[in-house]
Write an enzyme that holds these catalytic residues in place. Structure first.
Site, mmCIF file in Angstrom:
data_model
loop_
_atom_site.group_PDB
_atom_site.id
_atom_site.type_symbol
_atom_site.label_atom_id
_atom_site.label_comp_id
_atom_site.label_asym_id
_atom_site.label_seq_id
_atom_site.Cartn_x
_atom_site.Cartn_y
_atom_site.Cartn_z
ATOM 1 N N SER A 88 0.796 -1.230 0.000
ATOM 2 C CA SER A 88 0.000 0.000 0.000
ATOM 3 C C SER A 88 0.826 1.276 0.000
ATOM 4 O O SER A 88 0.380 2.296 -0.507
ATOM 5 C CB SER A 88 -0.937 -0.005 1.208
ATOM 6 O OG SER A 88 -0.209 -0.180 2.402
ATOM 7 N N HIS A 128 -5.296 -3.304 -2.539
ATOM 8 C CA HIS A 128 -4.985 -2.327 -3.592
ATOM 9 C C HIS A 128 -4.939 -2.968 -4.981
ATOM 10 O O HIS A 128 -4.511 -2.321 -5.942
ATOM 11 C CB HIS A 128 -3.665 -1.617 -3.287
ATOM 12 C CG HIS A 128 -3.777 -0.649 -2.156
ATOM 13 N ND1 HIS A 128 -4.143 0.658 -2.325
ATOM 14 C CD2 HIS A 128 -3.612 -0.822 -0.818
ATOM 15 C CE1 HIS A 128 -4.176 1.266 -1.147
ATOM 16 N NE2 HIS A 128 -3.871 0.390 -0.212
ATOM 17 N N LYS A 178 -11.747 0.848 -1.270
ATOM 18 C CA LYS A 178 -10.836 1.592 -2.152
ATOM 19 C C LYS A 178 -11.460 1.700 -3.548
ATOM 20 O O LYS A 178 -12.321 2.542 -3.756
ATOM 21 C CB LYS A 178 -9.469 0.931 -2.133
ATOM 22 C CG LYS A 178 -8.916 0.865 -0.690
ATOM 23 C CD LYS A 178 -7.526 0.325 -0.611
ATOM 24 C CE LYS A 178 -7.145 -0.004 0.818
ATOM 25 N NZ LYS A 178 -7.112 1.119 1.742
HETATM 26 N N1 PMP Z 1 -5.059 -4.167 3.780
HETATM 27 C C1 PMP Z 1 -4.315 -3.293 3.097
HETATM 28 C C2 PMP Z 1 -3.122 -3.807 2.335
HETATM 29 C C3 PMP Z 1 -4.664 -1.935 3.082
HETATM 30 O O1 PMP Z 1 -3.929 -1.063 2.399
HETATM 31 C C4 PMP Z 1 -5.799 -1.520 3.799
HETATM 32 C C5 PMP Z 1 -6.232 -0.066 3.819
HETATM 33 N N2 PMP Z 1 -5.285 0.836 4.230
HETATM 34 C C6 PMP Z 1 -6.531 -2.462 4.502
HETATM 35 C C7 PMP Z 1 -6.147 -3.786 4.473
HETATM 36 C C8 PMP Z 1 -7.735 -2.067 5.307
HETATM 37 O O2 PMP Z 1 -8.852 -1.900 4.478
HETATM 38 P P1 PMP Z 1 -10.131 -1.106 5.009
HETATM 39 O O3 PMP Z 1 -9.861 0.336 4.790
HETATM 40 O O4 PMP Z 1 -11.255 -1.645 4.195
HETATM 41 O O5 PMP Z 1 -10.278 -1.437 6.456
#
Ligand code: PMP
Length: 386
Positions: free
Chosen positions: A174, A202, A233
């Site tokens: 990310s 992502h 996302k």
């Molecule tokens: N896993 C990864 C790799 C992420 O980048 C994110 C979001 N930052 C999440 C999980 C969490 O997702 P959510 O915003 O739906 O809680």
């Protein structure tokens, strides 16, 4: 707090006064948005808004309970079926967010006495979920499958037959935008009898045909045991999911604690996610636009002389180093109408502060050119480029 302030590590976040999109209003000022995860511009899509409104009229707002007591609405089941088809997976279970999906899944799969092999740059939700599981966590060097294999060999002597082994990696990282070597990870999982889990937060809506994600990108359907994902996302809403073998998903419906002990996804969120899947299935136009914009912006940034790391995706980390510099850069960009937040410790390591530009299909070429012009001006001003 004082300590954080002195080290330029205090996080200040801005209030957005308009709908999510390429153009935002912040502090009464129109700015171009270059830091949200709204990859396909779906967060304010008319069809998705309508689907949420219609669902509220039909079913109300709250789920009223956890899924297993009285909280399963027909929309939840419809979304799980639509996602399974979209991901080409045997089955899908949905959660309230991607973070929850990780917290739910890892402790349900492994526990005390088991071993997790985790990429050292995995997302915070994976790190927390690993801790929660009480399994031993062995971190391998980022993307380094030789190091992972070395660690498998080292642990072979200590682990007995009943020890479960789980490899976990972000699909797209990310903060850096690089992609996990999934084909090699599947081979190692097979060779060392480990389960393989990838977090495709992502990758969804970005990689693979029609944005089906990383498994589709590498054509590894059926070879990845557990694929965690998010609808917060590219889908433009909020929600989490886990796709995989039916047996594993059935097990999560029995054992995943946020499924058993936290209320279900809300009605409008669920309906909105369902509509997002329909939009993705209907056309790959937005995914194509996202990639066109990505190549255009990244090529221009490289030509300008910025260090944008090793990203292979629409995540563009503009590497700056010191938190203070990253914050100053972000402030000057904002003054010129470009909203791009500085990312500092603890989200990234101390000396690796950056501005993480997020490209979206909703950016026009004119938007991208305006951002490039501002990056160039501020980059010269702060001696980041010469
Ligand atoms: N896993 C990864 C790799 C992420 O980048 C994110 C979001 N930052 C999440 C999980 C969490 O997702 P959510 O915003 O739906 O809680």
């Amino acid at each position: 707090m004082q300590n954080l302030r002195e080290k330029s590590l205090l996080i200040n976040f801005r209030e957005i006064e308009s709908p999510m999109g390429a153009n935002l209003v912040i502090d009464g000022k129109s700015v171009l948005n270059f830091c949200s995860n709204n990859y396909l511009g779906l967060a304010n899509h008319p069809k998705i808004k309508l689907a949420a409104k219609n669902a509220i009229d039909k079913f109300g707002v709250g789920p009223g309970a956890v899924r297993t007591i009285a909280g399963t609405n027909s929309l939840h089941n419809d979304l799980e079926k639509a996602l399974a088809k979209f991901k080409k997976a045997e089955d899908v279970i949905i959660f309230q967010s991607g973070f929850m999906a990780n917290l739910a899944t890892i402790p349900a799969l492994v526990g005390e006495g088991d071993i997790i092999f985790s990429d050292e740059l995995n997302h915070a939700s994976i790190i927390d979920a690993c801790r929660l599981s009480k399994a031993e966590v062995i971190r391998y060097h980022h993307l380094d499958t030789s190091d992972l294999e070395e660690k498998f060999i080292q642990t072979k002597k200590q682990s007995n037959e009943v020890t479960k082994k789980l490899i976990i990696s972000d699909g797209v990282f990310s903060m850096d935008g690089d992609i996990a070597p999934l084909p090699e990870l599947t081979k190692l999982a097979e060779e060392y009898s480990a389960l393989l889990m990838v977090d495709d937060a992502h990758g969804e809506g970005v990689l693979g045909g029609k944005g089906r994600g990383i498994t589709d990108h590498f054509n590894l359907h059926g070879k990845v045991d557990v694929e965690v994902g998010t609808m917060s996302k590219a889908f433009g809403v909020v929600g989490g999911m886990v796709a995989g073998r039916k047996l594993i998903i059935d097990w999560l419906r029995q054992k995943a604690r946020p499924f058993l002990f936290s209320s279900a996804m809300t009605i409008p969120d669920t309906a909105a996610c369902l509509e997002a899947v329909k939009i993705l299935e209907a056309s790959d136009e937005l995914v194509k636009k996202l990639w066109e914009n990505t190549y255009y912006f990244k090529n221009a940034m490289t030509r300008l002389g910025f260090d944008i790391g090793n990203s292979q995706t629409p995540i563009v980390p503009v590497m700056l180093g010191e938190a203070k510099l990253a914050k100053e850069f972000s402030k000057l960009l904002f003054d010129s109408g470009i909203f791009a937040t500085a990312i500092t410790y603890p989200t990234v390591p101390l000396e690796k502060a950056r501005i993480r530009v997020m490209i979206s299909a909703s950016h026009t070429k004119d938007n991208l050119d305006k951002a490039l012009k501002s990056f160039k001006r501020v980059g010269f001003l702060l001696n980041v480029i010469t």
